[in-house]
Design an enzyme around this catalytic site. Sequence first.
Site, PDB file in Angstrom:
ATOM      1  N   PHE A  13       0.805  -1.222   0.000  1.00  0.00           N
ATOM      2  CA  PHE A  13       0.000   0.000   0.000  1.00  0.00           C
ATOM      3  C   PHE A  13       0.836   1.268   0.000  1.00  0.00           C
ATOM      4  CE2 PHE A  13      -2.764  -3.129   1.948  1.00  0.00           C
ATOM      5  CZ  PHE A  13      -4.003  -2.853   1.391  1.00  0.00           C
ATOM      6  N   ASP A  14       0.484   2.167  -0.908  1.00  0.00           N
ATOM      7  CA  ASP A  14       0.823   3.565  -0.687  1.00  0.00           C
ATOM      8  C   ASP A  14      -0.006   4.004   0.521  1.00  0.00           C
ATOM      9  OD1 ASP A  14       1.588   6.375  -1.297  1.00  0.00           O
ATOM     10  OD2 ASP A  14      -0.564   6.524  -1.690  1.00  0.00           O
ATOM     11  N   VAL A  15       0.531   4.894   1.334  1.00  0.00           N
ATOM     12  CA  VAL A  15      -0.155   5.279   2.570  1.00  0.00           C
ATOM     13  C   VAL A  15      -0.761   6.682   2.486  1.00  0.00           C
ATOM     14  CG1 VAL A  15       0.118   5.651   5.063  1.00  0.00           C
ATOM     15  CG2 VAL A  15       1.300   3.734   3.947  1.00  0.00           C
ATOM     16  N   THR A  18      -3.695   7.457  -0.120  1.00  0.00           N
ATOM     17  CA  THR A  18      -4.493   6.261  -0.357  1.00  0.00           C
ATOM     18  C   THR A  18      -5.247   5.864   0.905  1.00  0.00           C
ATOM     19  OG1 THR A  18      -2.883   5.469  -1.983  1.00  0.00           O
ATOM     20  CG2 THR A  18      -4.436   3.846  -1.111  1.00  0.00           C
ATOM     21  N   LYS A 150       9.341   6.621  -3.954  1.00  0.00           N
ATOM     22  CA  LYS A 150       8.632   6.238  -5.174  1.00  0.00           C
ATOM     23  C   LYS A 150       8.434   7.502  -6.020  1.00  0.00           C
ATOM     24  CE  LYS A 150       5.340   4.998  -2.592  1.00  0.00           C
ATOM     25  NZ  LYS A 150       3.940   4.742  -2.193  1.00  0.00           N
TER      26      LYS A 150
END
Length: 237
Positions: A13-15, A18, A150
């Site tokens: 997961f992107d946090v 998201t 990222k």
Amino acid sequence: MRKSLPEFKYLTFDVVGTLIDFEGGLKSCFAEIAAETGNEIDGEQALSLYREARYCDDADLFPDDLVRVYLAIAPKLGLPADRKYGERLRDSAKSWKGFADSAAALARLGQNYRLVAMTNARRWAFAFFEKELGNPFHAAFTADDTGTEKPDPAFFETVFAYIASEGHSKDDILHVAQSQYHDIGISRKLGVTNCWIERRHAEKGYGGTIEPTEFTTPDYHFTSMAGLADAVAAARA
């Protein structure tokens, strides 16, 4: 042919954006500063200016960089360019809220998958985000852990190495994220199945997230984390 949802072993997961509503957190803090200093601001304008200032060559790691960002954009918003307000913006990350569906969806998904956080935020900030989300993660990787952010492939490669150490591979991953720029495009290039959570589906533009040069059609697409959790439940029924 894409894998079915029950076939994955890991959800990465992107946090921020998201699971954690960073746009709401930023707009709320800007509004508080504006009210205290006798000003008014447009929240979407603040996000646009934030986006432009955030992505530059001399940017610091997030959310520490919010001090620099605030000082850069405050004059354009009619706010005082005072470092104390920049520090308040940075520290507001400690109280940012999860989206209303995040914690419950993660709890449901954690019953069937190993959940791994992949965030460009620093570890100190992630500690608050993780607590807000109910501490659902099997493992977590931050900018401090990877030494990069990222969409740098090196961030993903660090996670792939960890998953390999547990006897699995990137083929066992469904990467879940809202950012086309930071996550969806690069995950496609690296051969990882992805799931786009389109948090801004009811709003125009990309808000506080940089616009991608090219849109990537995701393997899975939902407008909420609840939508993903429901789809998993249905697929496993």
